[in-house]
Design an enzyme around this catalytic site. Structure first.
Site, mmCIF file in Angstrom:
data_model
loop_
_atom_site.group_PDB
_atom_site.id
_atom_site.type_symbol
_atom_site.label_atom_id
_atom_site.label_comp_id
_atom_site.label_asym_id
_atom_site.label_seq_id
_atom_site.Cartn_x
_atom_site.Cartn_y
_atom_site.Cartn_z
ATOM 1 N N SER A 67 -14.082 -3.168 0.398
ATOM 2 C CA SER A 67 -14.844 -2.402 -0.594
ATOM 3 C C SER A 67 -16.349 -2.509 -0.391
ATOM 4 C CB SER A 67 -14.472 -2.839 -2.017
ATOM 5 O OG SER A 67 -14.872 -1.854 -2.966
ATOM 6 N N TYR A 74 0.838 -1.200 0.000
ATOM 7 C CA TYR A 74 0.000 0.000 0.000
ATOM 8 C C TYR A 74 0.877 1.255 0.000
ATOM 9 C CZ TYR A 74 -4.297 -2.628 1.061
ATOM 10 O OH TYR A 74 -5.388 -3.471 1.027
ATOM 11 N N LEU A 111 -18.970 3.499 -5.557
ATOM 12 C CA LEU A 111 -20.171 3.441 -6.392
ATOM 13 C C LEU A 111 -21.444 3.508 -5.561
ATOM 14 C CD1 LEU A 111 -21.307 3.054 -9.261
ATOM 15 C CD2 LEU A 111 -21.221 0.593 -8.862
ATOM 16 N N LEU A 112 -21.424 2.899 -4.355
ATOM 17 C CA LEU A 112 -22.607 2.846 -3.509
ATOM 18 C C LEU A 112 -22.648 3.983 -2.490
ATOM 19 C CD1 LEU A 112 -22.444 -1.014 -2.954
ATOM 20 C CD2 LEU A 112 -24.249 0.195 -4.216
#
Length: 307
Positions: free
Chosen positions: A199, A41, A205-206
């Site tokens: 996610s 990361y 997106l949600l």
């Protein structure tokens, strides 16, 4: 350990070091003690950056390390060198040592395999993990992005070696992506493996994607997985945001609460970019979804077929 896990994917990339420190301080203060990271990361700047930031935070105050259940991962390539990726015994042990140095700690609570390595025999994987557990450098072993049959194969081999094996699986799971219900979650439950989901907003997106795009405030939603999925699910997402709006609820909080409410799900890994995002994650823990709203969500995002 609570049901909300602080994911650190954005640390050092979309979230400054100072803001990352504030977020970790607030997380511990609010009872969120599971921090999830990975050795690579921060790759947009340099691999290992997120672990380094967590390590610096540990070093700023006595007792902070003891307050945190620390999870990191191994698998993805750290360099172009052929032995610096995957789940060979060499890479597992070397990667653990490197993560410990970056994290400025003596142990990792949950050392997760970021993906299955089809080239590495399970006996080799478990031999390496057994060494790290015996040395006290790793407390538990986890997996991520496995299939149900991978869990079964891994656990059967671990059992033959009289080793605990996988304690938790971290998989993608949300209203859009529910395939884990067909195979993975039942396998995890059968083997007594905890399930964490990453996610929960499907890359944003949600989380009110269409509204944010209209307002020009979209960040993650305007790229990657969320933007690709939006082309397919635009009408459904528009209706989803309308349903949430009519209920007076935030779409991101609804999506996270729905995920937490599903059978076999022990926790969600959120990757907040800002303190506002993190506060929304905390509110989702307290949210109650009524039967009418749950039925609407099932209509919009039906479960995958079984059998």
């Amino acid at each position: 350990m609570g049901r909300l896990c602080l994911g650190t994917l954005n640390f050092g990339v979309r979230t400054s070091k100072a803001d990352s420190f504030r977020m970790m301080d607030e997380a511990v203060h609010r009872g969120v003690n599971l921090f999830d990271t990975a050795n690579h990361y921060g790759w947009q700047i340099h691999k290992g950056l997120s672990e380094e930031i967590i390590g610096e935070w540990f070093a700023t105050g006595a007792g902070r390390r003891d307050d945190v259940v620390l999870a990191t991962k191994v698998y993805n390539p750290m360099t172009d060198w052929p032995n610096d990726s995957g789940l060979s015994a060499r890479h597992i042990i070397a990667s653990c040592e490197q993560s410990l140095r970056r994290l400025r700690t003596d142990w990792i609570d949950l050392f997760q395999m970021h993906h299955v390595d089809r080239a590495a025999p399970w006996d080799e994987v478990w031999q390496a993990m057994e060494v790290l557990v015996a040395q006290g450098k790793v407390r538990y072993v986890g997996s991520s992005n496995f299939a149900g049959w991978h869990l079964a194969e891994a656990q059967e081999t671990a059992d033959a070696r009289h080793f605990l094996g996988i304690a938790s699986e971290q998989c993608i799971y949300n209203l859009i992506t529910r395939h884990a219900e067909s195979d993975l979650i039942p396998a995890a439950r059968a083997y007594g493996i905890g399930v964490l989901t990453w996610s929960p907003l499907h890359g944003g997106l949600l989380g009110g994607a269409l509204r944010k795009l209209d307002e020009g405030t979209a960040v993650k939603t305007a790229q990657g997985r969320a933007m690709a999925a939006l082309e397919t699910h635009r009408d459904t997402i528009a209706e989803y945001e309308k349903v949430c709006g009519n209920a007076g609820l935030d779409p991101a909080e609804v999506a996270m609460r729905w995920t937490l409410s599903q059978p076999g799900i022990d926790g969600i890994v959120t990757g907040p970019r800002t303190m506002t995002h993190f506060e929304g994650s905390l509110r989702a823990l307290e949210l109650e979804l009524d039967d009418d709203l749950l039925a609407e969500l099932e209509r919009l995002f039906p479960a995958p077929p079984t059998g």
